[in-house]
Design a protein around this motif. Structure first.
Motif, PDB file in Angstrom:
ATOM      1  N   GLU A 134       3.325   1.955  -1.777  1.00  0.00           N
ATOM      2  CA  GLU A 134       3.781   2.041  -3.077  1.00  0.00           C
ATOM      3  C   GLU A 134       2.759   2.743  -3.806  1.00  0.00           C
ATOM      4  N   ILE A 135       1.403   2.396  -3.527  1.00  0.00           N
ATOM      5  CA  ILE A 135       0.204   2.723  -4.101  1.00  0.00           C
ATOM      6  C   ILE A 135       0.007   4.292  -3.776  1.00  0.00           C
ATOM      7  N   THR A 136       0.285   4.421  -2.247  1.00  0.00           N
ATOM      8  CA  THR A 136      -0.085   5.958  -1.710  1.00  0.00           C
ATOM      9  C   THR A 136       0.988   6.805  -2.414  1.00  0.00           C
ATOM     10  N   ALA A 154       3.435   2.476  -7.612  1.00  0.00           N
ATOM     11  CA  ALA A 154       3.127   1.111  -7.769  1.00  0.00           C
ATOM     12  C   ALA A 154       2.593   0.863  -9.262  1.00  0.00           C
ATOM     13  N   ALA A 177       0.791  -1.183   0.039  1.00  0.00           N
ATOM     14  CA  ALA A 177      -0.056  -0.058  -0.042  1.00  0.00           C
ATOM     15  C   ALA A 177       0.700   1.283   0.006  1.00  0.00           C
ATOM     16  N   HIS A 211      -1.214  -6.578  -4.211  1.00  0.00           N
ATOM     17  CA  HIS A 211      -1.944  -6.232  -3.154  1.00  0.00           C
ATOM     18  C   HIS A 211      -3.505  -6.347  -3.141  1.00  0.00           C
ATOM     19  N   ARG A 248       0.240  -3.611  -7.831  1.00  0.00           N
ATOM     20  CA  ARG A 248      -1.446  -3.541  -7.606  1.00  0.00           C
ATOM     21  C   ARG A 248      -1.932  -4.945  -7.536  1.00  0.00           C
TER      22      ARG A 248
END
Length: 501
Positions: free
Chosen positions: A433-435, A439, A431, A447, A444
Motif C-alpha cells: 500500500e505504501i509503495t 496507504a 508495504a 507498518h 503507515r
C-alpha cells in the motif's frame, strides 16, 4: 512423539561398517550427495525453465517437453520427461492411460515447487534430469521414464524470488517470504472427503498433477520440499525398513543432523528417527477432532500421496533445512517435561497471533490492495490462536516424560518461524500500500509498529535458526535420498492400501 535416544557407540563389523549401516547398494546412493555442482543461489522461474529447455535441446532424442496445465495467473505448467529407452514411445500425458499388462516399464514422477517458498527442489530436479541424460548407467539402472515438473507453482515462486539470490541472508528471507494459505497450496488441494469434511476446490496446478499421475500411474512419486532450520527428516507412504540406514547415512555424509525432536505433525506415525509416515488428512481430522477442534473447518484438501495411492505408488519426501542446528538431533533429556515445552510454544503462538491479529484488524478497513500477502495472513494469523488452543489441549494428554534438547529446539524454532513468516507477509501487505501510494495514516502507523517489533523478532530468531548450508549440499542430500527411495520403489511391489478419499 518421543525423540530418539542419544546414539551409543557401536563396534564396527569386520568390513569396517557400523551395525545398521547401509548395504553396498545403499552406500552407492550416499556417494551421490557430493555430485551436485556448487551454486550460490536458487534459480528464478524463468532461469529454471530456460535451463530445462537447454537440456532438452542438447538431448532431443531423450527429453520430451510437454505442457500439463496452466497456473492460476495463466502461466504454462511444464513437464520434462526423460526416457531410458529412446526407441520407446513417449508416454502421452493428455489423458489417463488404461492398465496394460504388457507395459511393465516403471514411471517416476518428480515435482518441484509444490510450496513456493521451498526452492531446493529446483536445483535437485535440474541435477536429476541432467544426470539421467548424461549417465547411461543411471538410466539403465532405473529404466522406464522419469517425468520431472520443475516448478508447479510459478505464480507463488515468483513472489519468493527476492531472497532466492541470497539464500543465506535470514533477514532477506523473512522480508521476501511468501506461502499461500492452506486451501491455495498445490500439495494440499487434492480432492478430499472424510466424515464432515469435503473438499473439491481443486487448483488448476493441482489438477495438472492429477492428470499427470493418472496418465503415468507412477511406481514412484516425490514432491520436492525443504524446511527452514534444524535437521533432515522424511515422509514415506509405507514402511521401508531397508531404506532407513541409508536415509540416516545420507545427511550424515553431508554433515547435517537429523531432526529427531517434536515433529511438525504430531499425528504422523514414526517409523525410525526422523522417518515418518505421510501426513494423512484422515488422521489429521481425527487428531483435531479429538482435541476439540472443528476439524472440517480446519482441513482443506488431501495430498498428492493420497491421490497416487490408488495406483500403488510409493511416495517419498525429503525435508532438508536451509539452516542447520546441532540441537535438532540431540536426544539428551532435560529437567523439564515434554508437555511444558509444548505449552511454551502454545503461549508464543498465541502472543504472535494476538499481536499480528490486532494490527491486521486495525489496518484491514483501510487496505485497498487485495495482494496475495494479505490473503495469506488473513488465513494464517487467526490460525495461530487456534493452534495455541489445540497445543494446550494436547499438552494435557501427553505421556509424562522429560523433554529432550531436540524437542525444545523444534518447539522454539517453529515458534520463531511463525513470527518471521507471517509477520514478514503482513509487512509485505502493508508495504504494498505504501509503495502504491494508497496507504493512509492508519496503514503507515501499523507498518511502522510492526516493523519495530519484527526487527526484534529477527534478532531473537537468528541464533535459533542456525548456520546456513550450501545450496549444493542441500540438493545433494535430496538427490541422493530421492535415488535411494526410487530404487526401493523400482524393486518393491505396489503395496499401498489405495486411496480412501
Amino acid at each position: 512423539m518421543p525423540a530418539a535416544d542419544p546414539k551409543p557407540s557401536t563396534p564396527a563389523a569386520a568390513d569396517g561398517t557400523q551395525p545398521g549401516a547401509p548395504d553396498v547398494a545403499g552406500r552407492r546412493w550416499v556417494e551421490h550427495v557430493a555430485t551436485v555442482p556448487p551454486a550460490d543461489a536458487y534459480p528464478g522461474v524463468d532461469e529454471l525453465l530456460a535451463a530445462f529447455r537447454a537440456l532438452a535441446a542438447r538431448h532431443p532424442e531423450r527429453v520430451t517437453e510437454r505442457r500439463i496445465g496452466t497456473s492460476g495467473l495463466g502461466e504454462p505448467l511444464l513437464c520434462f520427461s526423460v526416457r531410458a529407452d529412446t526407441t520407446a514411445t513417449p508416454r502421452t500425458i493428455d489423458s489417463p492411460r488404461s492398465p496394460d499388462p504388457d507395459d511393465t516399464a516403471p514411471h517416476y514422477v518428480v515435482v518441484g515447487g509444490v510450496h513456493p517458498n521451498e526452492p531446493v527442489g529446483a536445483v535437485t530436479a535440474l541435477h536429476l534430469a541432467t544426470a539421467l541424460c548424461e549417465d547411461p548407467s543411471l538410466r539403465g539402472h532405473f529404466g522406464g521414464e522419469w517425468h520431472v515438473v520443475p516448478c508447479v507453482d510459478p505464480d507463488g515462486a515468483r513472489l519468493n524470488e527476492g531472497w532466492f539470490r541470497s539464500p543465506t541472508d535470514k533477514r532477506l528471507y523473512g522480508r521476501h517470504f511468501y506461502r499461500p494459505a492452506g486451501d491455495k497450496q498445490v500439495e494440499w488441494t487434492f480432492p478430499f472427503a472424510y466424515r464432515d469434511a469435503y473438499f473439491d476446490r481443486v487448483l488448476p496446478e493441482t489438477f495438472a498433477l492429477m492428470r499427470l499421475i493418472d496418465a503415468t500411474r507412477p511406481r514412484f512419486l516425490t514432491t520436492l520440499h525443504n524446511c527452514e532450520a534444524g535437521g533432515v527428516y522424511y515422509y514415506l507412504s509405507s514402511p521401508a525398513p531397508e531404506l532407513y540406514p541409508v536415509l540416516e547415512a545420507i545427511p550424515a555424509a553431508a554433515g547435517i543432523p537429523l531432526a529427531t525432536g517434536e515433529p511438525e505433525a504430531a499425528h504422523t506415525p514414526r517409523h525410525a528417527p526422523a522417518v515418518y509416515g505421510c501426513i494423512d488428512m484422515r488422521d489429521a481430522y481425527d487428531h483435531l477432532d479429538g482435541l476439540g477442534a472443528d476439524a472440517a473447518a480446519e482441513i482443506a484438501g488431501s495430498s498428492s500421496a493420497a491421490y497416487a495411492a490408488r495406483y500403488g505408488t510409493f511416495y517419498f519426501v525429503t525435508e532438508v533445512p536451509h539452516w542447520s542446528h546441532p540441537e535438532a538431533d540431540d536426544g539428551t533429556p532435560l529437567p523439564r517435561r515434554h508437555a511444558d515445552v509444548i505449552r511454551e510454544r502454545a503461549a508464543s503462538l498465541r502472543a504472535t497471533g494476538l499481536l499480528l491479529g490486532g494490527l491486521l484488524d486495525r489496518a484491514l478497513p483501510h487496505l485497498t490492495l487485495r495482494t496475495p500477502f494479505l490473503a495469506a495472513v488473513r488465513a494464517f494469523v487467526p490460525s495461530l490462536v487456534t493452534a495455541a488452543d489445540l497445543e494446550t489441549n494436547r499438552a494435557a494428554e501427553l505421556p509424562d516424560r522429560p523433554a529432550t534438547v531436540a524437542d525444545r529446539y523444534a518447539c522454539l524454532h517453529s515458534a520463531h518461524s511463525c513470527r518471521i513468516r507471517f509477520g514478514g507477509m503482513l509487512l509485505r501487505a502493508l508495504a504494498a500500500e505504501i509503495t502504491a501510494g494508497t496507504a493512509g495514516p492508519v496503514v503507515r502507523a501499523c507498518h511502522a509498529e510492526l516493523l519495530a517489533v519484527y526487527e526484534g523478532w529477527e534478532a531473537e530468531a537468528d541464533p535459533v535458526t542456525g548456520e546456513p548450508i550450501p545450496v549444493a549440499t542441500l540438493a545433494g542430500v535430496q538427490y541422493a535420498a530421492l535415488l535411494a527411495a526410487a530404487d526401493h520403489a523400482r524393486t518393491a511391489a505396489g503395496t499401498a492400501e489405495g486411496d480412501r478419499t
